[in-house]
Structures are given as C-alpha cells and as structure tokens.
Motif scaffolding. Structure first.
Motif, PDB file in Angstrom:
ATOM      1  N   ARG B 230      12.841  61.552 -70.555  1.00 52.53           N
ATOM      2  CA  ARG B 230      12.445  60.439 -69.699  1.00 52.53           C
ATOM      3  C   ARG B 230      12.852  59.141 -70.405  1.00 52.53           C
ATOM      4  O   ARG B 230      12.438  58.912 -71.542  1.00 52.53           O
ATOM      5  CB  ARG B 230      10.938  60.476 -69.453  1.00 52.53           C
ATOM      6  CG  ARG B 230      10.517  59.609 -68.282  1.00 52.53           C
ATOM      7  CD  ARG B 230       9.036  59.724 -68.065  1.00 52.53           C
ATOM      8  NE  ARG B 230       8.638  61.044 -67.543  1.00 52.53           N
ATOM      9  CZ  ARG B 230       7.363  61.389 -67.369  1.00 52.53           C
ATOM     10  NH1 ARG B 230       6.393  60.560 -67.678  1.00 52.53           N
ATOM     11  NH2 ARG B 230       7.063  62.575 -66.903  1.00 52.53           N
ATOM     12  N   MET B 232      13.565  54.899 -70.301  1.00 48.98           N
ATOM     13  CA  MET B 232      13.296  53.625 -69.642  1.00 48.98           C
ATOM     14  C   MET B 232      14.602  52.840 -69.598  1.00 48.98           C
ATOM     15  O   MET B 232      15.146  52.477 -70.639  1.00 48.98           O
ATOM     16  CB  MET B 232      12.245  52.861 -70.456  1.00 48.98           C
ATOM     17  CG  MET B 232      11.221  52.128 -69.627  1.00 48.98           C
ATOM     18  SD  MET B 232      10.109  51.263 -70.730  1.00 48.98           S
ATOM     19  CE  MET B 232       8.743  52.383 -70.808  1.00 48.98           C
ATOM     20  N   ARG B 257      10.138  57.842 -62.693  1.00 52.03           N
ATOM     21  CA  ARG B 257       8.791  58.154 -63.161  1.00 52.03           C
ATOM     22  C   ARG B 257       8.158  56.893 -63.730  1.00 52.03           C
ATOM     23  O   ARG B 257       8.861  56.069 -64.315  1.00 52.03           O
ATOM     24  CB  ARG B 257       8.824  59.223 -64.257  1.00 52.03           C
ATOM     25  CG  ARG B 257       9.410  60.545 -63.846  1.00 52.03           C
ATOM     26  CD  ARG B 257       8.413  61.382 -63.054  1.00 52.03           C
ATOM     27  NE  ARG B 257       8.874  62.747 -62.851  1.00 52.03           N
ATOM     28  CZ  ARG B 257       9.740  63.117 -61.925  1.00 52.03           C
ATOM     29  NH1 ARG B 257      10.262  62.229 -61.123  1.00 52.03           N
ATOM     30  NH2 ARG B 257      10.110  64.376 -61.794  1.00 52.03           N
ATOM     31  N   GLU B 258       6.893  56.756 -63.613  1.00 48.30           N
ATOM     32  CA  GLU B 258       6.129  55.655 -64.208  1.00 48.30           C
ATOM     33  C   GLU B 258       6.704  54.283 -63.861  1.00 48.30           C
ATOM     34  O   GLU B 258       6.616  53.343 -64.646  1.00 48.30           O
ATOM     35  CB  GLU B 258       6.072  55.789 -65.743  1.00 48.30           C
ATOM     36  CG  GLU B 258       5.412  57.066 -66.213  1.00 48.30           C
ATOM     37  CD  GLU B 258       5.452  57.181 -67.728  1.00 48.30           C
ATOM     38  OE1 GLU B 258       5.219  56.156 -68.403  1.00 48.30           O
ATOM     39  OE2 GLU B 258       5.719  58.270 -68.233  1.00 48.30           O
ATOM     40  N   GLY B 259       7.338  54.179 -62.733  1.00 46.32           N
ATOM     41  CA  GLY B 259       7.779  52.870 -62.284  1.00 46.32           C
ATOM     42  C   GLY B 259       9.129  52.412 -62.771  1.00 46.32           C
ATOM     43  O   GLY B 259       9.977  52.017 -61.993  1.00 46.32           O
ATOM     44  N   ASP B 260       9.369  52.497 -64.089  1.00 52.07           N
ATOM     45  CA  ASP B 260      10.605  51.898 -64.583  1.00 52.07           C
ATOM     46  C   ASP B 260      11.453  52.861 -65.411  1.00 52.07           C
ATOM     47  O   ASP B 260      12.380  52.448 -66.088  1.00 52.07           O
ATOM     48  CB  ASP B 260      10.287  50.646 -65.404  1.00 52.07           C
ATOM     49  CG  ASP B 260       9.247  50.959 -66.467  1.00 52.07           C
ATOM     50  OD1 ASP B 260       8.779  52.128 -66.489  1.00 52.07           O
ATOM     51  OD2 ASP B 260       8.912  50.071 -67.260  1.00 52.07           O
ATOM     52  N   SER B 261      11.121  54.152 -65.371  1.00 50.37           N
ATOM     53  CA  SER B 261      11.959  55.062 -66.145  1.00 50.37           C
ATOM     54  C   SER B 261      12.426  56.230 -65.267  1.00 50.37           C
ATOM     55  O   SER B 261      11.857  56.489 -64.204  1.00 50.37           O
ATOM     56  CB  SER B 261      11.205  55.576 -67.367  1.00 50.37           C
ATOM     57  OG  SER B 261       9.853  55.672 -67.093  1.00 50.37           O
ATOM     58  N   TYR B 262      13.429  56.913 -65.749  1.00 53.22           N
ATOM     59  CA  TYR B 262      13.987  58.035 -64.996  1.00 53.22           C
ATOM     60  C   TYR B 262      13.883  59.306 -65.823  1.00 53.22           C
ATOM     61  O   TYR B 262      13.995  59.267 -67.048  1.00 53.22           O
ATOM     62  CB  TYR B 262      15.442  57.753 -64.640  1.00 53.22           C
ATOM     63  CG  TYR B 262      15.561  56.647 -63.629  1.00 53.22           C
ATOM     64  CD1 TYR B 262      15.525  56.935 -62.263  1.00 53.22           C
ATOM     65  CD2 TYR B 262      15.671  55.323 -64.034  1.00 53.22           C
ATOM     66  CE1 TYR B 262      15.611  55.921 -61.332  1.00 53.22           C
ATOM     67  CE2 TYR B 262      15.757  54.303 -63.116  1.00 53.22           C
ATOM     68  CZ  TYR B 262      15.722  54.603 -61.752  1.00 53.22           C
ATOM     69  OH  TYR B 262      15.784  53.610 -60.833  1.00 53.22           O
ATOM     70  N   GLU B 263      13.695  60.384 -65.117  1.00 51.78           N
ATOM     71  CA  GLU B 263      13.594  61.655 -65.824  1.00 51.78           C
ATOM     72  C   GLU B 263      14.868  62.453 -65.573  1.00 51.78           C
ATOM     73  O   GLU B 263      15.356  62.519 -64.442  1.00 51.78           O
ATOM     74  CB  GLU B 263      12.370  62.429 -65.330  1.00 51.78           C
ATOM     75  CG  GLU B 263      12.006  63.582 -66.234  1.00 51.78           C
ATOM     76  CD  GLU B 263      10.546  63.976 -66.054  1.00 51.78           C
ATOM     77  OE1 GLU B 263       9.672  63.241 -66.538  1.00 51.78           O
ATOM     78  OE2 GLU B 263      10.303  65.001 -65.407  1.00 51.78           O
ATOM     79  N   ILE B 290      10.910  57.751 -73.650  1.00 51.27           N
ATOM     80  CA  ILE B 290       9.453  57.825 -73.722  1.00 51.27           C
ATOM     81  C   ILE B 290       8.955  59.263 -73.638  1.00 51.27           C
ATOM     82  O   ILE B 290       7.782  59.531 -73.805  1.00 51.27           O
ATOM     83  CB  ILE B 290       8.781  56.959 -72.640  1.00 51.27           C
ATOM     84  CG1 ILE B 290       9.283  57.368 -71.276  1.00 51.27           C
ATOM     85  CG2 ILE B 290       9.028  55.490 -72.896  1.00 51.27           C
ATOM     86  CD1 ILE B 290       8.537  56.673 -70.157  1.00 51.27           C
TER      87      ILE B 290
END
Lengths: 233, 360
Positions: B230, B232, B257-263, B290
């Motif tokens: 993941r 950011m 994910r979590e608004g500002d990151s990509y998995e 992260i």
C-alpha cells in the motif's frame, strides 16, 4: 455393562418415560384387578391374561429410544469407541428396560396383598404368572431393542414395535380363521399368547421358558450384530 | 505410534478413502487438513474403530484395530465431529459415566477434577449439558476424550464453534497435551493446524496430497511470490515505477485505500525478494509505503493448487516407506508444477526414473 445400565436407569427416571409407563401399567393393572375382584374372582390368572395386551403395547414405549436416541445424538460413537464389548452395552440397555418393567410388576404384589385379606392367595400360581410375564416382557424388550437399533427415530421404532405387537396379538385369531392345519400348528408353536397363557394357568414347562429365553437371546444377538455391522461393512 | 497402511474405504461405488498410508510417532501432533468430505473424519473413525475399512490396516502401539479393538480403544481418546454428549446429564454425571464406561483405574475424583481444570469446565461442573453453550459442550467433549489419560488423542475439528479466546485456549491445551500424548487433530483451517501441529497431512477426495511441516507447506505453497503493498502517492506513476522492477511477473492495482494511497498486488518470480528494491524506488519518489506484506494463501487457494487436476499423479506404492516417498514426490511435483517448472523448488525423487503412469 454396569455403566450403561446405570446411565439408562438414570435416563428413564429423569425423563417422563418411565413414569408414564409405570403410570399406565398401574392404572390398567388396578382397573383389571378391581373389575375381576368385584365379580368375586380371586385367581391372578384372569388379571394376568388381561394384562397381556397392555404388556404388548407398553414395551415398545419402553424400548423405543434405547438405541435410536444414541444413533440420533451420535453418542453411539462413544459407545462404539469405548473399550467395552458391544454385548455389554446391549445387555446394559436390556436389563435397564427389564428393571423398569419389573418395577411395574410390583403392582401385582399389591393386588395379591389386597386379595389376601379376603381369600387365600395361591402364591405358587402367582409366581408362575409373574415369571411368565417377566419372560414375555424379556422377549418383547429384546425385540424392541432390536427394532430401536435399526432406526434413528424413536417414533419409527415405536410404530414398528406396535406393529409387531399387533401382529403377535392377532396371530392366533388369524391362524384360527385360516383353518389350515400346518399353519395353525406353526402359529400355535410360535404364539406368544399360547406360551404365556400356559404360565397363567400355572403350568411351568421348560419348553415355554426356553422359548421366551431364546427369543430374547436371539434378538439381543441380532442387536449386537446390527451395532457391530459398522465395523464390518 | 500409529501406523495406517493402505487404508481404503468404499461406500458402494463411492470411494471415501483411497490408499491412505501414514505413520504418527509417539508424542507427535499431527494435523489433518482437508475440505469437507475429504475423508478426514472417515480416517479418524476407522482409527478409533467406529467404522471398518474396506481394506488396509491400522495399528496403534502395535495393536491392530480389527484384531484387538479393545486394546486399541483403551489407548485412544476420541472427540468425534459432533461431541457425543448425553444432554440430559450434568457434566459431573457425564464424566463419571465415561469414567465407568472406559473402566478407568485412576483415582476417580482427582482425575475428573484435573481434567475439568485443564479444559476449564469446573464452573459448569454441576450443570445440565443441554443448557451449556456450544463452546462449553465442545470442551466437555474434549474432557470426555481425556478421561482415562489415553496415550493417543484423536480430535475431529476440536475448535469448531468456539469463540476466538476459547480457540486460543484449546490450541494452548492441545500443544500442552502434545507434550505427553500423541495427538491427531483435523481441521479445515490452515492457521489452526499451523498453530498447533508439528506435521500436516493434506487430504483431498480420500487421498493424501501432501505430508509436511506446516511451515514448509505454507512456505512452499503460499506466499513468498505474492506481495500486497500500500503506497501513498499517485497511482499511475507508482505503477510505472513498479513495472521497472526486475523479477515482477505481474501486478495489479486493487484500488484506493485510506483516502490517499493505493493498494497493489504484486507477483514476483519464486524466491525473488523485491521488497528492498521496491521500497528504495518508492523512497526516491518520496512516496511512503504504509503497508507491505506477503500474501498468505487461504486454504482454498492451497487446495486449488494442490488438487489441480492437470497435475500428473504418481501411483502410490505398496509399502509404507516408498509410499511416504511417493507422497513427498507428489507434493514436490505439485509445488513444481505450481511454479510452472521455472526452477525446481523441491527435488523430485522420481524424476530420474521417469514418471510412472499418470491418472486423469
């Protein structure tokens, strides 16, 4: 065997089963005794004769859940994987049912005690009657136990048990109406009623004792085979 | 010591067990892993003498279950899939019944108390079993198996229906018991077997398809070529950078994910560790990682891999020793075929001799 016997006795008396069986038995026993006594008869033969049908129909209730319940609840897995012989398990259950039935038969002692106030009791005849009934019950319990081992459902076990009882009850009259010599002979040989009524007349014959004994032994043996079948088939 | 040799169980035309052989040494904790209907319970039922086998043999401490059933049963404590409880009894009455049933010689009171303490059922000791919760019933079932302190414990899905804390308790208990007992337990949950067993047998459709330590099984089959990361940062640029890393077979973005990151899910070549390179490259662009972890395969995926029908099978040999070799070879082949034969992970002992006839 002891563990299973104790467990079955417990379970008879922690459920309403034994109480209802005893209750029904006491009720009919008391009723027949009062009726017969009120006509002035003091012989136990008449009462024991009347009780034949009650025994036939009460024993399937006593035996219906003995093995079917174990199958349904999967506790047979426990019995079959414990380090005991299957014959011990079957005998434990058999004797538990026989014990409950013997407790029902205590009622006859009371009827005889009442009789003794008004007439002399023929104890020998009474013992012959009681022995006959116990042997009859033993054979029927073994049959009921066998039926119970074949199914998971108490209900099916009870219904099949009743059907067998009904057949045993009607066998004599059916055979008589057929009027074919060989069938009549055969039926009178296996007829539970004829065997039983010779006890109620006070005739103790080895043939009758051995007959009921071997019916019980035969069905107990079959029951063990049914349980053991899993291990072989 | 338990020896199972060429066990076959047929129900009419249906074959529930097909030539199952394995050995369990004293003091070993063996896990039986398999989906429902794989033959776990059937095998256990045969070992405990509840069912017969169509052919094959089972010996426990040298006694044959078919010839000396009582000797074997005396040595086994068995918890079936559904605990065999008499629900109209109290726990106390039930355990006393079991004690008598098994003809135990140990001091009764102390022995039963000890077991209750061990499986933590002292607080329901005097209650009717029918009023107990599923977790308690399961533990009464385990207590029942422990009565008489048998050498071998066979537990069929011992933690089914328990809450997470109870599951941990039971696992601890099993590991504790494993110090003094031989334990076979079955499960269809990989992590369960991983947590308590030293050895795992994977069984599917009545055949053993793997026999290994849980670590090896997990390592060989799952995980070390699949990463979840993941990051950011901007999606497209990250993807571009990832694609430049050597050793990656393919990757995909699993979304925001979590608004500002990509998995991302990244698959690498086997035994390629790209984590360092990956994090350095991300750092260069001042994107923060992260989360980064190896993907553990779920049991379903392992099964899909182990039971891939295209995979050639090796016919099992008659005797146990070469049977074990065959099983190992089978597992090796599975792993290798799974890896697409790029680089051998496990040596295949039968490779040199050429493959013997393949089924399917």
């Amino acid at each position: 065997m002891g563990a299973v016997y104790k467990k079955e006795m417990r379970s008879y008396f922690t459920s309403p089963l034994a109480y209802s069986v005893l209750g029904i038995f006491y009720f009919f026993c008391g009723m027949f005794f009062t009726l017969i006594f009120s006509y002035g008869y003091t012989t136990p033969t008449l009462m024991f004769n009347q009780m034949f049908i009650i025994v036939l129909f009460i024993i399937p209730i006593l035996t219906m859940r003995l093995l079917s319940e174990d199958k349904r609840q999967k506790t047979d897995q426990l019995l079959l994987t414990a380090p005991t012989r299957l014959s011990g398990v079957v005998m434990g259950k058999f004797f538990a049912a026989v014990t409950v039935f013997a407790m029902a038969m205590i009622m006859f002692l009371i009827t005889q005690a009442v009789t003794s106030f008004f007439a002399t009791v023929d104890w020998i005849l009474f013992i012959s009657n009681a022995l006959g009934m116990l042997l009859l019950a033993g054979a029927l319990i073994a049959i009921g136990l066998f039926i119970s081992s074949l199914t998971e459902s108490q209900l099916v076990a009870a219904v099949v048990g009743f059907a067998v009882s009904l057949l045993l009850y009607m066998m004599d009259s059916l055979a008589a109406s057929l009027n074919i010599n060989i069938i009549t002979k055969l039926v009178s040989w296996i007829s539970f009623y004829e065997r039983y009524s010779s006890f109620t007349q006070g005739t103790l014959s080895y043939a009758d004792i051995i007959f009921f004994g071997s019916v019980a032994a035969f069905f107990l043996f079959l029951t063990v085979r049914v349980l053991d079948k899993k291990r072989w088939a | 010591m338990i020896e199972v040799n060429n066990l076959v169980k047929k129900y009419g035309a249906h074959t529930a067990l097909n030539n199952v052989s394995f050995k369990v040494n004293d003091g070993e904790i063996l896990g039986f892993l398999g989906p429902n209907g794989a033959g776990k319970s059937t095998t256990m039922n045969i070992i405990t003498g509840y069912l017969s086998a169509t052919s094959g043999s089972v010996t426990v401490s040298g006694y044959d279950i078919f010839n000396d059933p009582l000797e074997v049963k005396r040595r086994i404590g068995f918890l079936p899939e559904q605990p065999p409880l008499y629900t109209d009894m109290t726990v106390k009455e039930y355990l006393n019944f079991i004690y008598e049933m098994k003809k135990v010689r140990l001091p009764r009171e102390a022995h039963i108390k000890e077991i209750c303490r061990l499986v933590k059922i002292d607080d329901v000791y005097k209650r009717l079993i029918k009023n107990l919760s599923k977790g308690y019933r399961q533990r009464v079932g385990i207590a029942q198996a422990l009565v008489g302190n048998p050498e071998v414990l066979i537990l069929d899905e011992p933690t089914v229906g328990l809450d997470p804390k109870q599951i941990i308790d039971i696992r601890t208990l099993i590991r504790h018991l494993g110090k003094t007992h031989t334990v076979i337990l079955s499960s269809h949950i990989l992590s369960e077997v991983q947590a308590s067993c030293e050895r795992v047998i994977v069984i599917n459709r009545g055949e053993i398809i793997a026999d290994d330590t849980p670590d090896n099984l997990a390592k060989n089959l799952s995980g070390d070529n699949s990463l979840t990361v993941r990051v950011m940062g901007p999606k497209d640029e990250i993807e571009q950078v990832i694609s430049t890393i050597d050793g990656i077979m393919n990757f995909e973005c699993l979304g925001m994910r979590e608004g500002d990151s990509y998995e991302f899910k990244i698959e690498t070549r086997p035994h390629m560790d790209i984590r360092r390179e990956l994090s350095e490259k991300m750092m260069e662009n001042s994107w923060s990682i992260i989360l980064m972890k190896y993907n553990e395969l779920s049991l379903e995926e392992i099964f899909l891999q182990l039971t891939d029908s295209r995979r050639p099978k090796i016919k099992q040999k008659k005797d146990t020793e070469s049977n074990a070799a065959a099983v190992r070879a089978k597992a090796a082949q599975t792993v290798n075929s799974m890896l697409g034969n790029r680089g051998k992970l496990v040596d295949d002992p039968d490779e040199k001799k050429g493959r013997r006839g393949s089924k399917k």
